[in-house]
Design a protein around this motif. Structure first.
Motif, short mmCIF file in Angstrom:
data_model
loop_
_atom_site.label_atom_id
_atom_site.label_comp_id
_atom_site.label_asym_id
_atom_site.label_seq_id
_atom_site.Cartn_x
_atom_site.Cartn_y
_atom_site.Cartn_z
N PHE A 70 0.83 -1.21 0.00
CA PHE A 70 0.00 0.00 0.00
C PHE A 70 0.86 1.26 0.00
CE2 PHE A 70 -1.81 3.39 2.66
CZ PHE A 70 -2.81 3.81 1.79
N PRO B 166 -0.65 -2.02 -4.44
CA PRO B 166 -1.48 -2.98 -3.72
C PRO B 166 -2.11 -3.98 -4.66
CG PRO B 166 -2.73 -0.99 -4.10
CD PRO B 166 -1.34 -0.72 -4.62
N ASP C 178 -5.53 -5.97 -6.06
CA ASP C 178 -6.89 -5.47 -6.26
C ASP C 178 -7.81 -5.93 -5.14
OD1 ASP C 178 -6.91 -4.19 -9.07
OD2 ASP C 178 -5.86 -6.09 -9.37
N LEU D 69 -7.09 -0.71 7.73
CA LEU D 69 -7.14 -0.40 6.30
C LEU D 69 -7.97 0.85 6.03
CD1 LEU D 69 -7.55 -3.99 4.77
CD2 LEU D 69 -5.48 -2.58 4.86
N ALA E 4 -6.92 2.80 2.46
CA ALA E 4 -6.43 1.84 1.46
C ALA E 4 -7.54 1.14 0.70
CB ALA E 4 -5.56 0.78 2.15
N ILE E 5 -8.70 0.96 1.32
CA ILE E 5 -9.74 0.15 0.71
C ILE E 5 -10.95 0.99 0.33
CG2 ILE E 5 -9.05 -2.02 1.76
CD1 ILE E 5 -11.17 -1.55 3.92
N ARG E 6 -11.71 0.44 -0.58
CA ARG E 6 -12.90 1.11 -1.10
C ARG E 6 -14.13 0.69 -0.31
NH1 ARG E 6 -17.29 1.38 -4.21
NH2 ARG E 6 -17.34 2.66 -6.09
N SER F 114 -16.15 -4.89 3.50
CA SER F 114 -15.70 -6.21 3.06
C SER F 114 -16.89 -7.14 2.94
CB SER F 114 -14.67 -6.79 4.03
OG SER F 114 -15.27 -7.05 5.30
N PHE G 252 -9.17 -3.01 -2.76
CA PHE G 252 -8.31 -1.85 -2.64
C PHE G 252 -8.71 -0.78 -3.66
CE2 PHE G 252 -5.81 -4.56 -0.05
CZ PHE G 252 -4.96 -3.75 0.69
N LYS G 253 -8.42 0.47 -3.33
CA LYS G 253 -8.72 1.58 -4.22
C LYS G 253 -7.78 1.54 -5.43
CE LYS G 253 -10.38 4.79 -0.66
NZ LYS G 253 -10.10 6.06 0.05
N THR G 254 -8.35 1.46 -6.63
CA THR G 254 -7.55 1.49 -7.86
C THR G 254 -8.20 2.48 -8.83
OG1 THR G 254 -8.72 -0.51 -8.60
CG2 THR G 254 -6.55 -0.81 -7.59
N GLU H 4 -12.30 -1.72 -10.09
CA GLU H 4 -13.17 -1.94 -8.94
C GLU H 4 -14.48 -2.59 -9.38
OE1 GLU H 4 -11.39 1.91 -6.52
OE2 GLU H 4 -13.43 1.96 -7.32
#
Length: 437
Positions: free
Chosen positions: A97, A102, A104, A116, A121-123, A154, A325-327, A332
């Motif tokens: 991260f 990171p 996906d 997180l 870090a995460i969506r 999650s 994770f945010k991409t 996503e």
């Protein structure tokens, strides 16, 4: 004191590890980047999913299920990558991260959620999840593992809980005809099962095998006793609260078993190993349905019973969740398609049938195939029933500090270095310092 000092690993260590990520995680560069640099298939999104699925046969099952997804989704390819067991995963996850490489998706226990989220870090999965037709098919107790501060972060991948496995033949030899249902009865049973066969003053067979250590496994196996005694880890305001009657009672119970030699302790952080149980050196051990495959490959007799109760029946939800994770929006969106697949009745049924995990999808649990599987494997009924009284471990930032300090109190109590109340008070002092900073 700066809160950044309380990352899972020291922030300076994270920065240092960035330079070592390629060497330390033993992964090809393409697997650590969220972009398909090879461009082997035009318009096809290649996703990386880091996981620690174990034992190896379970990883093979997962790969087969992923292959089915890839075959049915020509525009998406998911690449599962095993990156080691949880303790070894954390430095790699945080390093990836910080280094902006990171995966996906990530398979990990939901207790990592707070960290997180704090890192950004995460969506959030709110928009996708609220529109998903599978929203109402998830086992209700698992919804708590998905949420923090009113948002969904999650989805459950697979679930389970632990119970007390035992050797019926050893019960019979000791003249034990009933399964213990209370702590007092469990203590009496452990005493009867403790034997010095050659009368040399050394115990040849212990009644119970207890997990020792400060890690999450040890905490996981001891929390059912805490909850059964009406204990908790958090107060009503969400702050750590280890010094309560339930937690004290649980550790006093374990300490007493060890003091009387009715239980033997595992090696530190090795409480999941079954060697002593398989050899008959212990008659009872806390573990879960994930061991059924291993046990079925042996010739030993075994069965399982629910956690005996103090004040109430209790168990703790186990299993892992999937994070995104945010991409970018395209990647996503592709992740969401895979999440739909994982939550589906099809995936959950196959995963449960082949690994021993419990389905997270209610339709899967009620399906004819799974019900027939339970009839053939009646020990699963114990775990399915315990889901009705199971609790999710706290989903909070700095859960790792809470868990670690409770683990330290467990260890000090079982090794009889400190009285349980004193061990818990010492851990609480450290937590007050951390959480009040």
């Amino acid at each position: 004191m700066n809160k950044k000092n309380y990352f899972f690993v020291n922030f300076r260590q994270v920065i240092f590890l960035v330079s070592l990520i390629i060497l330390s995680c033993s992964l090809p560069l393409s697997s650590c980047t969220p972009f398909n640099v090879n461009g082997s298939t035009q318009n096809r999104v290649e996703l990386t999913l880091w996981h620690g699925i174990n034992p190896p046969p379970n990883r093979e099952v997962f790969q087969e299920l992923v292959n089915q997804f890839n075959e049915n989704h020509q525009n998406i390819k998911v690449n599962p990558i095993y990156i080691g067991q949880p303790d070894g995963q954390l430095p790699k996850i945080l390093t990836a991260f910080v280094g902006d490489v990171p995966p996906d998706m990530l398979w990990f226990v939901p207790q990592l959620t707070g960290k997180l989220v704090d890192l950004g870090a995460i969506r959030s999965l709110d928009d996708w999840f609220n529109e998903s037709p599978l929203k109402d098919e998830i086992e209700p107790v698992l919804l708590e593992s998905m949420e923090l501060n009113g948002h969904i972060w999650s989805i459950p991948f697979g679930t389970n809980n632990a119970g007390v496995f035992y050797r019926p033949s050893l019960f019979e030899e000791a003249g034990i005809e009933t399964i213990p249902e209370t702590w007092d009865e469990l203590e009496e049973t452990a005493e009867k099962l403790t034997k010095d066969f050659d009368e040399d003053g050394r115990i040849d067979q212990h009644g119970m095998f207890l997990s020792l250590g400060k890690g999450e496994w040890t905490v996981f196996t001891w929390l059912p006793f805490v909850y059964s005694a009406n204990g908790q880890l958090l107060s009503d305001n969400g702050q750590p609260n280890l010094v309560n009657s339930g937690a004290i009672s649980a550790l006093e119970f374990g300490s007493n078993l060890v003091k009387n030699n009715w239980a033997v302790l595992s090696a530190p952080e090795r409480g999941y190993e079954l060697d002593n149980f398989l050899s008959g050196d212990v008659a009872m051990q806390v573990t879960g349905p994930w061991t059924l495959g291993q046990l079925s490959d042996t010739e030993i007799d075994y069965d399982v019973f629910p956690f005996p109760k103090k004040e109430q029946q209790a168990a703790v939800v186990g299993g892992e969740n999937l994070f995104v994770f945010k991409t970018d929006s395209k990647r996503e969106k592709a992740c969401f398609e895979f999440l739909e697949y994982v939550l589906s009745e099809e995936f959950q049924t196959e995963w449960a049938l082949q690994t021993g995990y419990l389905p997270v999808n209610v339709k899967s649990k009620q399906s004819k195939r799974y019900q027939e599987f339970v009839e053939d494997n009646p020990v699963l009924e114990v775990f399915l029933k315990q889901m009705e009284v199971s609790k999710v471990r706290p989903i909070i930032p700095n859960y790792n500090r809470l868990s670690e300090n409770f683990g330290r109190a467990i260890e000090a109590s079982l090794l009889r270095e400190k009285e349980p109340k004193s061990a818990l008070e010492e851990s609480q002092q450290r937590l007050d310092f951390i959480f009040n900073d």
